[in-house]
Design an enzyme around this catalytic site. Structure first.
Site, PDB file in Angstrom:
ATOM      1  N   TYR A   1     -17.782  15.455 -15.489  1.00 10.27           N
ATOM      2  CA  TYR A   1     -18.270  14.084 -15.308  1.00 10.27           C
ATOM      3  C   TYR A   1     -19.259  14.043 -14.135  1.00 10.27           C
ATOM      4  O   TYR A   1     -18.993  14.623 -13.068  1.00 10.27           O
ATOM      5  CB  TYR A   1     -17.079  13.157 -15.064  1.00 10.27           C
TER       6      TYR A   1
ATOM      7  N   ARG B   1       0.852  -1.208   0.000  1.00  8.63           N
ATOM      8  CA  ARG B   1       0.000   0.000   0.000  1.00  8.63           C
ATOM      9  C   ARG B   1       0.876   1.242   0.000  1.00  8.63           C
ATOM     10  O   ARG B   1       0.602   2.214  -0.680  1.00  8.63           O
ATOM     11  CB  ARG B   1      -0.955  -0.004   1.221  1.00  8.63           C
TER      12      ARG B   1
ATOM     13  N   LYS C   1      -9.370   5.480 -19.040  1.00  6.32           N
ATOM     14  CA  LYS C   1      -9.758   5.953 -20.365  1.00  6.32           C
ATOM     15  C   LYS C   1      -8.575   5.829 -21.340  1.00  6.32           C
ATOM     16  O   LYS C   1      -8.083   4.741 -21.560  1.00  6.32           O
ATOM     17  CB  LYS C   1     -10.312   7.362 -20.228  1.00  6.32           C
TER      18      LYS C   1
ATOM     19  N   ASP D   1      -8.640  18.257 -14.841  1.00  8.68           N
ATOM     20  CA  ASP D   1      -8.894  16.858 -15.171  1.00  8.68           C
ATOM     21  C   ASP D   1      -8.539  16.685 -16.645  1.00  8.68           C
ATOM     22  O   ASP D   1      -9.242  17.192 -17.526  1.00  8.68           O
ATOM     23  CB  ASP D   1     -10.366  16.518 -14.897  1.00  8.68           C
TER      24      ASP D   1
HETATM   25  O1  P1T Z   1     -14.372   5.973 -13.656  1.00 14.14           O
HETATM   26  P1  P1T Z   1     -13.158   6.511 -12.955  1.00 14.14           P
HETATM   27  O2  P1T Z   1     -11.882   5.866 -13.369  1.00 14.14           O
HETATM   28  O3  P1T Z   1     -13.331   6.563 -11.467  1.00 14.14           O
HETATM   29  O4  P1T Z   1     -12.971   8.020 -13.459  1.00 14.14           O
HETATM   30  C1  P1T Z   1     -13.889   9.035 -13.186  1.00 14.14           C
HETATM   31  C2  P1T Z   1     -13.789  10.107 -14.248  1.00 14.14           C
HETATM   32  C3  P1T Z   1     -13.035  11.239 -13.973  1.00 14.14           C
HETATM   33  N1  P1T Z   1     -12.910  12.235 -14.874  1.00 14.14           N
HETATM   34  C4  P1T Z   1     -13.512  12.173 -16.078  1.00 14.14           C
HETATM   35  C5  P1T Z   1     -13.356  13.305 -17.036  1.00 14.14           C
HETATM   36  C6  P1T Z   1     -14.264  11.053 -16.416  1.00 14.14           C
HETATM   37  O5  P1T Z   1     -14.843  11.014 -17.631  1.00 14.14           O
HETATM   38  C7  P1T Z   1     -14.422   9.989 -15.485  1.00 14.14           C
HETATM   39  C8  P1T Z   1     -15.224   8.773 -15.781  1.00 14.14           C
HETATM   40  N2  P1T Z   1     -16.081   8.904 -16.881  1.00 14.14           N
HETATM   41  C9  P1T Z   1     -16.889   7.935 -17.399  1.00 14.14           C
HETATM   42  C10 P1T Z   1     -16.973   6.697 -16.895  1.00 14.14           C
HETATM   43  C11 P1T Z   1     -17.666   8.337 -18.567  1.00 14.14           C
HETATM   44  O6  P1T Z   1     -18.206   7.472 -19.287  1.00 14.14           O
HETATM   45  O7  P1T Z   1     -17.752   9.558 -18.805  1.00 14.14           O
END
Ligand code: P1T
Length: 379
Positions: A99, A47, A196, A171
């Site tokens: 998001y 961790r 992503k 972001d």
């Molecule tokens: O899903 P996660 O890895 O926890 O990420 C969150 C997140 C943060 N910032 C942006 C710009 C994002 O698009 C996302 C997650 N978005 C999707 C799952 C979506 O389909 O838009």
């Protein structure tokens, strides 16, 4: 300084000195032997630190031009750690198009412990000045934004935030460091959903925080250990593997998205297309200045309202109907009912006639034909 592609392939992952292996090992060990109490080879407990995770942290930090990088178990875990830099009573100016999960994290988690926030249109720096409060500590921006593809001027927002004594968080999930490097434009912190484009293959969930601010970097690393939302070694390996092809994937995805956006602007069933590469997009000039290319995401509204949008989403054959984005396969989704369902009914609700596309790496003519048949059939 090596180029982006060189860093993507090599940063943080020299051949293994013991074996010559050219890819980093997946170190599954949860704990590491100590020769005497407190004497070890840099790792005590996974961790707190893990060699595979450290390879990923070094690599993505290098791509963002950051001195400090911490990997997390998801994008939202990375965002949560960043918001934990704040104290009760502090105030955040956040984009009014982010998001849905980011808004939910602020509204349902951090607001409960006294963090206040105001959603603002961040493509208007005057609106940021107007929303500034004495306790404002952070400006939180997505550019391009999810799902409206709005563009915010990172350098201008950084200037406003710094003049007022705050920090700018970007972001960078939609753009990736290949297209845009917020820290070099003045941002203080970059967050990612590595789920992503960085992972790039829809097979891993992860997050990242990068910064050049030493105190921020140390606090984020401390939170990573203290809160414990760390990615497992195999997940770190998958993101590292994805990052190696980020530049070539991104180039083709940008080219394919530009073709898709152009085709949509011509289609009679389409009311509006949101893609910063289109000359008529209100953020086109800023995007052209701060991004290398315009990205692989496109959103659009259909003329005949929500039912038509739902019908199009159900009629594509190659574009898979699914949440998420940034991977090799093309996806379509309906933000109002899917990724942004948590803001439906609020003033941040997304137009129900909007559809979002993540344009992948399939043959572009196949993608164009698929959208055309879905729009013709349902639009
Ligand atoms: O899903 P996660 O890895 O926890 O990420 C969150 C997140 C943060 N910032 C942006 C710009 C994002 O698009 C996302 C997650 N978005 C999707 C799952 C979506 O389909 O838009």
């Amino acid at each position: 300084m090596p180029g982006f592609e060189t860093l993507a392939v090599h940063a943080g992952q020299p051949p293994d000195p013991a074996t010559g292996a050219v890819v980093p090992a997946i170190h599954l060990a949860s704990t590491f032997a100590q020769s005497a109490v407190g004497e070890h080879q840099g790792y005590e407990y996974s961790r707190s630190g893990n060699p595979t995770r450290h390879a990923l942290e070094a690599c993505v930090a290098a791509l963002e031009g950051a001195a400090h990088g911490s990997a997390f178990a998801s994008g939202l875990a990375a965002e949560d750690a960043t918001l934990r830099l704040l104290d009760p009573g502090d105030h955040v100016i956040v984009g009014d198009n982010v998001y849905g999960g980011t808004h939910r994290l602020l509204a349902q988690v951090h607001a409960r412990v006294g963090i206040r926030f105001t959603p603002v249109r961040l493509d208007d720096p005057g609106a940021v000045e107007a929303a500034w409060q004495p306790q404002t500590r952070l400006v939180w921006v997505e550019t391009p934004s999810n799902p409206l593809m709005r563009i915010a001027d990172i350098a201008t927002l950084a200037e406003v935030a710094h003049r007022r004594g705050g920090r700018l968080v970007v972001d960078n999930t939609f753009a990736t460091p290949y297209l845009q490097q917020p820290l070099s434009l003045g941002a203080d912190v970059v967050v990612h959903s590595t789920t992503k484009y960085l992972g790039g293959h829809s097979d891993v969930v992860g997050g990242f925080v990068a910064t050049n601010d030493r105190s921020v970097g140390e606090r984020i690393a401390g939170l990573q250990n203290a809160v414990g939302a760390v990615p497992g070694p195999f997940d770190c390996y998958l993101v590292l593997r994805g990052v190696k092809t980020l530049a070539v994937r991104m180039e083709r995805q940008c080219a394919n998205a530009a073709r898709v956006a152009a085709m949509l602007t011509e289609h009679p069933a389409v009311a509006a297309v949101h893609y910063p590469g289109l000359p008529g997009h209100p953020g086109h000039a800023v995007a052209a200045a701060q991004m290398r290319d315009f990205g692989g995401m496109v959103s659009f509204t259909v003329r005949n309202g929500e039912q038509a949008a739902l019908a199009v989403a159900g009629a594509t054959r190659l574009f898979t109907l699914a949440e998420s984005l940034g991977a090799v396969e093309s996806l379509i989704e309906h933000p109002h009912r899917m990724t942004h369902a948590s803001v439906a009914g609020s003033e941040l609700a997304v137009d129900p006639s909007l559809l979002r596309l993540s344009v992948g790496l399939e043959t572009v003519d196949d993608l164009l034909a698929d959208l055309a048949q879905a729009l013709d059939a349902a639009g």
